[in-house]
Design a protein around this motif. Sequence first.
Motif, short mmCIF file in Angstrom:
data_model
loop_
_atom_site.label_atom_id
_atom_site.label_comp_id
_atom_site.label_asym_id
_atom_site.label_seq_id
_atom_site.Cartn_x
_atom_site.Cartn_y
_atom_site.Cartn_z
N THR A 112 5.55 -10.26 -1.15
CA THR A 112 6.86 -10.81 -1.48
C THR A 112 7.98 -9.80 -1.21
N ASN A 113 7.60 -8.54 -1.01
CA ASN A 113 8.60 -7.53 -0.69
C ASN A 113 7.95 -6.38 0.08
N LEU A 114 8.79 -5.53 0.63
CA LEU A 114 8.33 -4.36 1.38
C LEU A 114 8.82 -3.10 0.68
N PRO B 58 0.81 -1.22 0.00
CA PRO B 58 0.00 0.00 0.00
C PRO B 58 0.85 1.27 0.00
N LYS B 59 0.37 2.27 -0.72
CA LYS B 59 1.08 3.54 -0.80
C LYS B 59 0.61 4.49 0.31
N GLY B 60 1.46 5.41 0.68
CA GLY B 60 1.11 6.40 1.68
C GLY B 60 1.54 6.05 3.09
N LEU B 61 2.29 4.97 3.23
CA LEU B 61 2.67 4.51 4.56
C LEU B 61 3.53 5.52 5.31
N SER C 46 0.52 -4.40 10.96
CA SER C 46 0.39 -5.82 10.61
C SER C 46 0.05 -6.00 9.14
N PHE C 47 0.84 -6.87 8.50
CA PHE C 47 0.57 -7.32 7.13
C PHE C 47 0.43 -8.84 7.12
#
Length: 217
Positions: A82-84, A62-65, A75-76
């Motif tokens: 597969t990546n951060l 998700p964008k905007g973190l 929590s994800f």
Amino acid sequence: MENRILIYILGVIILFQFGRSYGQSIDGQLFNNEYTSIDEALKNPEKVIRLNLSNQSLSEFPKGLSKFKNLEYLSFRNDHLTNLSPEISSLKKLRVLDLGGNDFTVLPISLTKLQNLEELYLDNEKNLDIQQGIEILGKLPKLKILHLDNDGIEKLPPNIKKLSHLETLSLSNNLLRVVPPQMKDLKHLKYLDLNNNHLPTNLHLNQPADYGLKIRF
């Protein structure tokens, strides 16, 4: 005189109980104030303390973190990531990060920027390169609790000693048969969960007698 003392004591007890109840309600309010939608959370990002995006099968990070400057819990879990995104490095106040049940193979160097992180969930990560992951996690000075349960780990790498600040390490439901001698270098470790592995129950880590380490088999 005795009646006055009794009334005073009762008054103190009532005020104490009221204070406890008030404190508990505040705690409950904080816990209930948990966002589960990134869109809703972005409406007032500075107020978001807990963001739970677990079990949402996210197709992309998700964008905007980076807008969540006060975020302490994220929590994800079970999102098949597969990546951060490098954005995660901007969460300077993050204390708890749950990445369990995803599809990571390696951990990004951006995690080393989470200098206030205290607890990390990396359980149910069958494809994770544990040795590479430890190299990253060893650079987190406040990491005290690490969950590596059910990761299919057959052997712990020698660099486990780099997790020198750990107080709790959970390794249940893995395939361990031995524990490396480098484990003795985890001087702050207080609790080690080795339940449901292939280890002898008389395991000894060669720690001093007053070390106080508790091991669960």
